[in-house]
Design a protein around this motif. Structure first.
Motif, PDB file in Angstrom:
ATOM      1  N   ALA A  58      31.938  24.846  49.140  1.00 43.26           N
ATOM      2  CA  ALA A  58      32.848  25.621  48.198  1.00 43.26           C
ATOM      3  C   ALA A  58      33.259  26.188  47.722  1.00 43.26           C
ATOM      4  N   TRP A  59      34.369  25.719  49.450  1.00 42.83           N
ATOM      5  CA  TRP A  59      36.191  26.735  49.162  1.00 42.83           C
ATOM      6  C   TRP A  59      36.284  25.826  47.860  1.00 42.83           C
ATOM      7  N   MET A  60      36.493  24.296  47.750  1.00 47.87           N
ATOM      8  CA  MET A  60      37.209  23.984  46.880  1.00 47.87           C
ATOM      9  C   MET A  60      36.844  23.548  45.654  1.00 47.87           C
ATOM     10  N   VAL A  61      35.311  23.989  45.440  1.00 41.70           N
ATOM     11  CA  VAL A  61      34.529  24.334  43.958  1.00 41.70           C
ATOM     12  C   VAL A  61      34.905  25.849  43.406  1.00 41.70           C
ATOM     13  N   GLY A  62      35.224  26.934  44.682  1.00 35.94           N
ATOM     14  CA  GLY A  62      35.200  27.777  44.013  1.00 35.94           C
ATOM     15  C   GLY A  62      36.469  28.033  43.449  1.00 35.94           C
ATOM     16  N   LEU A  63      38.018  27.404  44.041  1.00 34.98           N
ATOM     17  CA  LEU A  63      39.020  27.781  43.932  1.00 34.98           C
ATOM     18  C   LEU A  63      39.689  26.209  42.533  1.00 34.98           C
ATOM     19  N   THR A  64      38.337  25.377  42.216  1.00 34.42           N
ATOM     20  CA  THR A  64      38.690  24.455  41.251  1.00 34.42           C
ATOM     21  C   THR A  64      38.278  25.375  39.673  1.00 34.42           C
ATOM     22  N   LEU A  65      37.442  26.141  39.660  1.00 31.83           N
ATOM     23  CA  LEU A  65      37.112  27.145  39.312  1.00 31.83           C
ATOM     24  C   LEU A  65      38.071  28.385  38.576  1.00 31.83           C
ATOM     25  N   PHE A  66      38.421  28.613  40.059  1.00 25.37           N
ATOM     26  CA  PHE A  66      39.295  29.758  39.942  1.00 25.37           C
ATOM     27  C   PHE A  66      40.425  29.580  38.998  1.00 25.37           C
ATOM     28  N   LEU A  67      40.821  28.375  39.005  1.00 27.94           N
ATOM     29  CA  LEU A  67      42.414  27.618  38.661  1.00 27.94           C
ATOM     30  C   LEU A  67      42.310  27.047  37.442  1.00 27.94           C
ATOM     31  N   GLY A  68      41.206  26.562  36.645  1.00 23.72           N
ATOM     32  CA  GLY A  68      40.462  26.215  35.481  1.00 23.72           C
ATOM     33  C   GLY A  68      40.402  26.920  34.614  1.00 23.72           C
ATOM     34  N   PRO A  69      40.150  28.333  34.487  1.00 25.08           N
ATOM     35  CA  PRO A  69      39.787  29.744  33.567  1.00 25.08           C
ATOM     36  C   PRO A  69      40.869  29.616  33.342  1.00 25.08           C
ATOM     37  N   VAL A  70      42.376  30.685  34.313  1.00 24.52           N
ATOM     38  CA  VAL A  70      43.143  31.338  33.951  1.00 24.52           C
ATOM     39  C   VAL A  70      44.514  29.742  33.578  1.00 24.52           C
ATOM     40  N   ALA A  71      44.478  29.132  33.073  1.00 29.65           N
ATOM     41  CA  ALA A  71      44.951  28.236  32.282  1.00 29.65           C
ATOM     42  C   ALA A  71      44.549  27.737  30.856  1.00 29.65           C
ATOM     43  N   VAL A  72      43.214  27.845  30.652  1.00 37.69           N
ATOM     44  CA  VAL A  72      42.429  27.438  29.412  1.00 37.69           C
ATOM     45  C   VAL A  72      42.411  28.740  28.659  1.00 37.69           C
ATOM     46  N   ALA A  73      41.809  29.534  29.339  1.00 42.75           N
ATOM     47  CA  ALA A  73      41.071  31.106  28.870  1.00 42.75           C
ATOM     48  C   ALA A  73      42.121  31.609  27.918  1.00 42.75           C
ATOM     49  N   ALA A  74      43.291  31.355  29.025  1.00 43.62           N
ATOM     50  CA  ALA A  74      44.634  32.751  27.441  1.00 43.62           C
ATOM     51  C   ALA A  74      44.876  32.365  26.669  1.00 43.62           C
ATOM     52  N   ALA A  75      45.345  32.626  25.454  1.00 37.85           N
ATOM     53  CA  ALA A  75      45.467  33.313  24.045  1.00 37.85           C
ATOM     54  C   ALA A  75      46.408  34.095  24.087  1.00 37.85           C
ATOM     55  N   PRO A  76      46.915  34.028  22.656  1.00 36.41           N
ATOM     56  CA  PRO A  76      47.422  35.560  22.205  1.00 36.41           C
ATOM     57  C   PRO A  76      46.946  36.405  21.599  1.00 36.41           C
ATOM     58  N   LYS A  77      46.197  37.986  21.504  1.00 33.29           N
ATOM     59  CA  LYS A  77      45.072  38.179  21.761  1.00 33.29           C
ATOM     60  C   LYS A  77      45.547  38.197  19.841  1.00 33.29           C
ATOM     61  N   VAL A  78      44.278  38.299  18.887  1.00 30.21           N
ATOM     62  CA  VAL A  78      44.925  38.700  17.675  1.00 30.21           C
ATOM     63  C   VAL A  78      46.041  40.400  17.088  1.00 30.21           C
ATOM     64  N   GLU A  79      45.691  40.596  17.148  1.00 32.81           N
ATOM     65  CA  GLU A  79      46.031  42.111  17.590  1.00 32.81           C
ATOM     66  C   GLU A  79      47.401  42.239  17.167  1.00 32.81           C
ATOM     67  N   GLU A  80      48.013  41.500  18.965  1.00 30.12           N
ATOM     68  CA  GLU A  80      49.175  41.279  19.602  1.00 30.12           C
ATOM     69  C   GLU A  80      50.081  40.583  17.879  1.00 30.12           C
ATOM     70  N   VAL A  81      48.829  39.201  17.840  1.00 27.98           N
ATOM     71  CA  VAL A  81      50.079  38.464  17.129  1.00 27.98           C
ATOM     72  C   VAL A  81      50.383  39.255  15.518  1.00 27.98           C
ATOM     73  N   ASP A  82      49.405  39.847  15.167  1.00 28.02           N
ATOM     74  CA  ASP A  82      48.864  40.294  13.963  1.00 28.02           C
ATOM     75  C   ASP A  82      50.573  41.384  14.274  1.00 28.02           C
ATOM     76  N   SER A  83      51.011  42.194  15.119  1.00 32.31           N
ATOM     77  CA  SER A  83      52.006  43.127  15.564  1.00 32.31           C
ATOM     78  C   SER A  83      53.172  42.025  15.200  1.00 32.31           C
ATOM     79  N   TYR A  84      52.895  41.001  16.254  1.00 34.11           N
ATOM     80  CA  TYR A  84      54.468  40.246  16.372  1.00 34.11           C
ATOM     81  C   TYR A  84      54.685  39.975  15.085  1.00 34.11           C
ATOM     82  N   LEU A  85      53.381  39.108  14.197  1.00 36.64           N
ATOM     83  CA  LEU A  85      54.124  38.907  12.429  1.00 36.64           C
ATOM     84  C   LEU A  85      54.489  39.799  11.731  1.00 36.64           C
TER      85      LEU A  85
END
Length: 314
Positions: free
Chosen positions: A10-37
């Protein structure tokens, strides 16, 4: 033992699920990108084109800070002066240097891009000047020369390098007939992945073909229009030339210069533009590796547990 095993899995599966989303779920937010542009004076299309050139997309960046860091530092008076001092240039000398390639400081947004360009142009000044002089001698404007160069830079450099070698071999033979002249022109356009429209305007638009050239003196005294298009059908450049465009000596010398132009482009791709390739590596690969290791470890624990139970049963 079974409780320990279940807890470990359970600990291994939970840690895997925890590590995965941290790495792939992130992306610049649209409003932040528009402000930067808005901050750097770009449109979304400008950003998409810039990232496409480096073969990445917005989704490859974790957040807006990651995007900012990888794109670079916007040019300002202070960092521009520091760069000029580094390369022992005045503003006027910088403008002259860039203008030789049909560019200006205002074409750049980030100081890192400008520095790499200046360093390349100063290091390879003679090669760049030769390429520019050649394109201008063909009848292209400075801005068109830049478009041609950018098109060459967009080609896969490994494929281009091989094709240039092949073209070089073909140029060793003298193109002493109309069909060989046309064959060489066709190969040149194929190597650089452009479509060429060759025609004369003698009261009406007439395509220059192998058949028309078989007529003695057909091109004599006529202007030949050469229009180059990229693979998407957009006009890259236009030049007006004379009948020498189909002379064997001109085709051979032009082919030699085009090979050199392509080689400069390959070198540019290696030394200049690809040095600015954003580092979009994330923890995704690490998370996947960790997950794989955990699954293997879980398998080992299950195997050991099974062996233990089997021994107890015996």
């Amino acid at each position: 033992m079974q409780r320990i095993l279940l807890f470990a899995c359970a600990w291994m599966v939970g840690l895997t699920l925890f590590l995965g989303p941290v790495a792939v779920a992130a992306a610049p937010k649209v409003e932040e990108v528009d402000s930067y542009l808005k901050e750097i004076g770009w449109t979304r299309k400008d950003l998409d084109n810039y990232l496409k050139f480096y073969e990445v997309s917005l989704e490859d960046f974790k957040d807006i800070n990651h995007l900012r860091d990888e794109l670079g530092t916007p040019i300002n008076e202070e960092n521009l002066l520091i760069m000029l001092e580094t390369y022992d240039l005045t503003k006027e000398e910088l403008e002259v240097l860039l203008s030789r390639f049909g560019e200006k400081v205002q074409d750049y947004t980030f100081i890192e891009d400008l520095e790499l360009a200046v360093d390349f142009y100063m290091t390879h000044e003679e090669e760049v000047a030769r390429a520019e002089d050649f394109l201008v001698s063909m009848g292209f404007e400075a801005e068109e020369a830049r478009s041609i160069f950018h098109h060459i830079l967009s080609l896969p450099k490994d494929v281009l390098a091989q094709e240039l070698e092949r073209l070089e071999g073909m140029l060793e033979e003298e193109p002493n007939s109309v069909d060989k002249v046309f064959s060489l022109w066709t190969e040149m356009m194929s190597v650089f992945q452009v479509d060429a429209d060759l025609h004369v305007e003698d009261g009406e638009r007439v395509q220059v073909t192998e058949e028309t050239l078989m007529q003695p003196g057909w091109l004599e005294g006529k202007d030949v229009h050469l229009d180059l298009y990229n693979g998407e059908g957009s006009l890259l450049a236009s030049a007006v030339m004379d009948e020498q465009i189909v002379s064997p000596s001109y085709v051979k010398s032009t082919g030699t210069e085009l090979v050199h132009l392509g080689q400069v482009g390959v070198k540019m791709s290696d030394e200049l533009y690809h040095n600015r390739m954003p580092d979009t590596a994330t923890l995704y690969g690490l998370g996947m590796l960790a997950g794989l290791c955990m699954l293997v470890a879980a398998g080992v624990l299950v195997r050991w547990s099974g062996m233990g139970l089997a021994r107890r049963g015996n």
